[in-house]
Design a protein around this motif. Sequence first.
Motif, PDB file in Angstrom:
ATOM      1  N   GLY A 130      30.265 -18.731   7.738  1.00 43.61           N
ATOM      2  CA  GLY A 130      29.127 -18.107   7.079  1.00 43.61           C
ATOM      3  C   GLY A 130      27.867 -18.201   7.908  1.00 43.61           C
ATOM      4  N   LEU A 131      27.609 -19.370   8.486  1.00 44.68           N
ATOM      5  CA  LEU A 131      26.431 -19.541   9.336  1.00 44.68           C
ATOM      6  C   LEU A 131      26.521 -18.679  10.588  1.00 44.68           C
ATOM      7  N   THR A 132      27.732 -18.533  11.130  1.00 45.28           N
ATOM      8  CA  THR A 132      27.914 -17.660  12.289  1.00 45.28           C
ATOM      9  C   THR A 132      27.575 -16.220  11.936  1.00 45.28           C
ATOM     10  N   ALA A 133      28.056 -15.770  10.783  1.00 48.84           N
ATOM     11  CA  ALA A 133      27.765 -14.402  10.344  1.00 48.84           C
ATOM     12  C   ALA A 133      26.273 -14.194  10.146  1.00 48.84           C
ATOM     13  N   LEU A 134      25.607 -15.161   9.525  1.00 49.40           N
ATOM     14  CA  LEU A 134      24.163 -15.029   9.323  1.00 49.40           C
ATOM     15  C   LEU A 134      23.410 -15.055  10.649  1.00 49.40           C
ATOM     16  N   GLN A 135      23.880 -15.857  11.609  1.00 44.71           N
ATOM     17  CA  GLN A 135      23.211 -15.867  12.910  1.00 44.71           C
ATOM     18  C   GLN A 135      23.355 -14.512  13.603  1.00 44.71           C
ATOM     19  N   ILE A 136      24.541 -13.912  13.517  1.00 45.38           N
ATOM     20  CA  ILE A 136      24.740 -12.579  14.102  1.00 45.38           C
ATOM     21  C   ILE A 136      23.763 -11.581  13.502  1.00 45.38           C
ATOM     22  N   LEU A 137      23.685 -11.553  12.178  1.00 47.03           N
ATOM     23  CA  LEU A 137      22.811 -10.581  11.521  1.00 47.03           C
ATOM     24  C   LEU A 137      21.345 -10.868  11.807  1.00 47.03           C
ATOM     25  N   GLY A 138      20.985 -12.150  11.868  1.00 48.25           N
ATOM     26  CA  GLY A 138      19.602 -12.498  12.184  1.00 48.25           C
ATOM     27  C   GLY A 138      19.211 -12.078  13.588  1.00 48.25           C
ATOM     28  N   ARG A 139      20.085 -12.311  14.554  1.00 51.54           N
ATOM     29  CA  ARG A 139      19.799 -11.949  15.946  1.00 51.54           C
ATOM     30  C   ARG A 139      19.775 -10.433  16.127  1.00 51.54           C
ATOM     31  N   ALA A 140      20.621  -9.723  15.379  1.00 45.69           N
ATOM     32  CA  ALA A 140      20.678  -8.266  15.511  1.00 45.69           C
ATOM     33  C   ALA A 140      19.394  -7.608  15.032  1.00 45.69           C
ATOM     34  N   GLY A 141      18.750  -8.228  14.041  1.00 41.56           N
ATOM     35  CA  GLY A 141      17.482  -7.696  13.551  1.00 41.56           C
ATOM     36  C   GLY A 141      17.601  -6.332  12.894  1.00 41.56           C
ATOM     37  N   LEU A 142      18.701  -6.089  12.216  1.00 45.36           N
ATOM     38  CA  LEU A 142      18.930  -4.783  11.596  1.00 45.36           C
ATOM     39  C   LEU A 142      18.152  -4.637  10.293  1.00 45.36           C
ATOM     40  N   SER A 143      17.812  -3.397   9.983  1.00 47.13           N
ATOM     41  CA  SER A 143      17.142  -3.065   8.722  1.00 47.13           C
ATOM     42  C   SER A 143      18.063  -2.214   7.868  1.00 47.13           C
ATOM     43  N   GLU A 144      17.711  -2.068   6.607  1.00 44.40           N
ATOM     44  CA  GLU A 144      18.485  -1.227   5.701  1.00 44.40           C
ATOM     45  C   GLU A 144      18.681   0.154   6.311  1.00 44.40           C
ATOM     46  N   GLY A 145      19.926   0.635   6.311  1.00 38.57           N
ATOM     47  CA  GLY A 145      20.237   1.944   6.868  1.00 38.57           C
ATOM     48  C   GLY A 145      20.659   1.929   8.321  1.00 38.57           C
ATOM     49  N   ASP A 146      20.407   0.837   9.035  1.00 42.36           N
ATOM     50  CA  ASP A 146      20.889   0.718  10.411  1.00 42.36           C
ATOM     51  C   ASP A 146      22.409   0.603  10.408  1.00 42.36           C
ATOM     52  N   THR A 147      23.011   0.775  11.589  1.00 38.72           N
ATOM     53  CA  THR A 147      24.466   0.814  11.684  1.00 38.72           C
ATOM     54  C   THR A 147      24.999  -0.390  12.453  1.00 38.72           C
ATOM     55  N   LEU A 148      26.117  -0.927  11.962  1.00 42.18           N
ATOM     56  CA  LEU A 148      26.769  -2.093  12.555  1.00 42.18           C
ATOM     57  C   LEU A 148      28.269  -1.843  12.608  1.00 42.18           C
ATOM     58  N   ALA A 149      28.867  -2.057  13.784  1.00 39.99           N
ATOM     59  CA  ALA A 149      30.320  -2.031  13.915  1.00 39.99           C
ATOM     60  C   ALA A 149      30.835  -3.465  13.968  1.00 39.99           C
ATOM     61  N   VAL A 150      31.990  -3.687  13.388  1.00 44.85           N
ATOM     62  CA  VAL A 150      32.577  -5.031  13.335  1.00 44.85           C
ATOM     63  C   VAL A 150      34.018  -4.956  13.815  1.00 44.85           C
ATOM     64  N   THR A 151      34.335  -5.694  14.898  1.00 48.02           N
ATOM     65  CA  THR A 151      35.734  -5.840  15.291  1.00 48.02           C
ATOM     66  C   THR A 151      36.280  -7.120  14.653  1.00 48.02           C
TER      67      THR A 151
END
Length: 310
Positions: A130-151
Amino acid sequence: MKVVGVETFGGPEALAVHEVPEPHAGPGTVRIRVQAFAVNPTDTGVREGQRDSSEASPPYVPGMDAAGVIDEVGPDVTDWQVGDQVMAMALPLSEHGGAYVEHLVAPVGSFTRIPAGLSIEEAATVPMNGLTALQILGRAGLSEGDTLAVTGAAGLLGNYVVQLAKQRGITVVADAAPKDEDLVRSLGPDHMVRRGDGFAAAVRGIVHDGVDALADAAVQRDEVVDAVRDGGFFADVRGWEGNGARGIRFERIMVFSEYTSFDLLEELRRAVEDGVLTPRVAEVLPASRAAEAHERLAAGGTRGRFVLTW
C-alpha cells in the motif's frame, strides 16, 4: 523468540526457524506480538544477500509486512496500549529487523490500527504494498482526469495502484493476461489491454499521445516505456534509472523511505474500511513453511500474498 531467516544467503531452502534473544520496547517504540506476516518479492533479496547486510548479523530475517497485537509499550509512548491490534511495516537488516519474527519492535509511525472488519492475515498484506502504491501516485503528481497505465495489474501492488488511482479520479489503463481478466476488471480500471508484447501499442491505441504516467509493477521497463507520452512519468520498483527517452521522468520507487509514514498508513486503513482497497491473501501457511512460500512465489502466477502465521 523464534524468527525465520538465513544463516547463509541462498535459495528458499536456506530459510529456517531460529531462536534469538527476545527484544523489548524502548523509547519511541512498541513491541508487537506478530501473528501474521506476508511474503513479498522483495523478501527474496534479503534471503539471497542482494541487500546491504553490513549492519546486521545472522540469522538475516526478511519481511516488510506484519500484523499482530501490541504487548509492550515504550516508556514515552502515550497513544498506544497493550492489546491494540495493529499492522506494521518492518525494515529488514536495520535496527529492528524484518517481519518474520514472533516479536517485532516497531517505532511509533511505522504501524497503525488494523482496519475494522479485516482479519489479521488480510491486514498483513496492506502496509508495504500500500505504501509503495501511494509513493508511486505521490511521485507521479497526477490530477483528476490524467492517465495512468499499470503493468502487473493482477499482482497485489498492481491491484493497489489501480484501486487508489481510481479513488483519485485518474483514468487507468491496466494490463491483464486472459486468466486474470475477471480479477483486473473487478479493480475498476477504465481500460484493459493484453499483458505482454504489444502493451505499449495497445495503450497508444487508447491514449494516442501516450499516458501521463506508467506504474511498472511487472518490471517490463524498455518493453513498455513507449506507452508514456513525451515528458511523462515512469515509476520503476526495482531500481531502474530509465533509458532517458523523450524527456520522460524516470523515478526509482523506494518504499524504505516510508518506514514511519503514519499519515499514509492511516490513509490505507481508511481506504480498506471504505471499500476502496481490497487486501488479497493467496494462502495462509505456518511459519515453518516459509521456504515453500518462497518457492511458490518464485514460480509466479500468485494472486495476492502468501501469509505466514506462528
